[in-house]
Design a protein around this motif. Structure first.
Motif, PDB file in Angstrom:
ATOM      1  N   TYR A 144      -0.318   7.433   0.196  1.00  0.00           N
ATOM      2  CA  TYR A 144       0.296   6.269   1.182  1.00  0.00           C
ATOM      3  C   TYR A 144       1.590   5.668   0.827  1.00  0.00           C
ATOM      4  O   TYR A 144       2.383   5.674   1.613  1.00  0.00           O
ATOM      5  CB  TYR A 144      -1.071   5.494   1.374  1.00  0.00           C
ATOM      6  N   THR A 173      -1.375  -3.236   5.331  1.00  0.00           N
ATOM      7  CA  THR A 173      -2.812  -2.321   5.263  1.00  0.00           C
ATOM      8  C   THR A 173      -2.965  -2.174   3.649  1.00  0.00           C
ATOM      9  O   THR A 173      -4.304  -2.372   3.428  1.00  0.00           O
ATOM     10  CB  THR A 173      -2.433  -0.921   5.488  1.00  0.00           C
ATOM     11  N   CYS A 181      -3.819   0.997   9.361  1.00  0.00           N
ATOM     12  CA  CYS A 181      -3.419   2.096   8.621  1.00  0.00           C
ATOM     13  C   CYS A 181      -2.825   3.093   9.536  1.00  0.00           C
ATOM     14  O   CYS A 181      -1.571   3.765   9.426  1.00  0.00           O
ATOM     15  CB  CYS A 181      -4.175   2.723   7.604  1.00  0.00           C
TER      16      CYS A 181
END
Length: 381
Positions: A160, A128, A98
């Motif tokens: 994200y 990820t 990440c």
């Protein structure tokens, strides 16, 4: 007395019938052959797309191919290394990938000389998400109301995903959304939570397009006729011309013309245009047939793992399969001008040594899981 244990491969089907390993079509060996077809066809196509480019850059004609093979070898080595690493450790891989993916995407955005890191950042960020969902399974299953811990993951996932979409391209955003939904469905999360996540993801996508219109690919603008020809994408028009010229059998490997300057990146995101020009519909079949086999084997393995209550394995397998298969479909549709969400590269074909290593690594992990979930032992007394 106990007879000798018999180890066989459980070729999962809906009626749960069992056949020996040598008789099963959707076995680990079939998966391996499908991956090898894509891998070597990808290397041949990449060499064809980059040989002239390398000569013009005054580097060895095999330079691009050599870097791609090096990335694959490193990915293979890391994948084999996972055989020695406990699964509990591997489930936490996203804690490492990440921050690396965030750094790569930021560098590609703000340091012009490192713009080539965007593809690697997109691949690592999607990787990820796969391990994030596999890691989340135990926490979801500890509660009676399955889905509530998943709901707690939604804010991080949305943030994200938005970061990925802005820095790597909306194609990666769509791909990540599909991976999360597919993985979550494997551990019986409530449909209401999945629907909530899907709707939230679509709303975020609309907001991103509203506030940052440049994220919407120029490829999509050329689908609809407009008066101002500046809206048309040169690369899309050239890609379509290459596909049309490819026909049934193509012009022959190494004989393509559009890669000689007409296409800006014939070896990266648009490499499918070169592949189709040189191999035609036959080349498309060589790509799609192994891809469909990989999809079927992956779904069967995920179902088998879920039946054995190995939900973390099931989520990881379906995430990896979605990553590989949907990357191929999204890229092909993008080059054809049908998919408006760009950024996704063509696995095993597009030039990027880091991405190649990640895809090879995922295939090694998948082979291990397919083999493991298919193996059973019956002790007869």
């Amino acid at each position: 007395m106990k007879e000798q244990s018999i180890s066989f491969y459980d070729d999962y089907v809906d009626d749960e019938s069992v056949v020996k390993e040598g008789e099963g079509f959707f076995s680990p060996f079939t998966f391996l052959c499908s991956v090898l077809i894509l891998f070597f066809f990808g290397l041949i196509s990449l060499f064809s797309a980059t040989m002239d480019r390398a000569v013009l850059e005054e580097v060895p004609f095999w330079s691009y191919l050599g870097k791609q093979v090096l990335g694959a070898v490193i990915g293979l080595g890391l994948g084999l290394l996972t055989y020695l690493i406990p699964e509990k450790v591997m489930d936490k891989a996203h804690f490492v990938t990440c921050p690396i993916s965030i750094i790569l995407l930021c560098l590609s955005k703000y340091v012009p000389a490192l713009c080539y890191l965007k593809d690697a950042g997109g691949v690592l960020s999607t990787f990820t998400l796969i391990y994030l969902m596999g890691w989340a399974v135990p926490y979801v299953m500890k509660r009676e109301r399955r889905g509530f811990p998943l709901l707690a993951i939604i804010p991080f996932s949305i943030i994200y995903l938005s970061f990925i979409g802005y820095y790597a391209g909306l194609g990666w955003y769509i791909l990540g959304l599909v991976i999360i939904l597919a993985s979550a469905s494997q551990f019986e999360a409530r449909k209401g939570y999945l629907l909530f996540f899907a709707v939230t993801g679509i709303i975020i996508l609309i907001l991103m397009l509203s506030f940052v219109p440049s994220l919407f690919s120029s490829f999509a603008e050329s689908i609809f006729p407009v008066n101002d020809t500046t809206y048309y994408s040169k690369d899309l028009m050239i890609s379509r011309m290459a596909i049309i010229d490819g026909g049934m059998t193509g012009t022959g490997i190494g004989q393509g013309l559009y890669k000689l300057g007409a296409l800006e990146t014939p070896h990266k995101e648009l490499i499918f245009a070169t592949v189709f020009e040189e191999t035609g519909l036959i080349g498309l079949f060589v790509i799609l047939f192994p891809t469909i086999i990989i999809l079927i084997v992956g779904i069967r393995t995920a179902n088998r793992a879920r039946n054995k209550n190995s939900l973390s394995v099931s989520a990881t397998v379906i995430g990896c399969i979605c990553f590989i298969v949907f990357s191929i479909f999204l890229n092909i549709l993008y080059v054809m001008g049908i998919n408006p969400f760009g950024g996704v590269i063509l696995p095993f074909f597009s030039y990027d040594s880091i991405s190649e290593g990640v895809f090879v690594f995922l295939c090694v992990v998948l082979y291990r899981l397919i083999y493991k979930e298919g193996r059973t032992k019956d002790d007869k007394e």
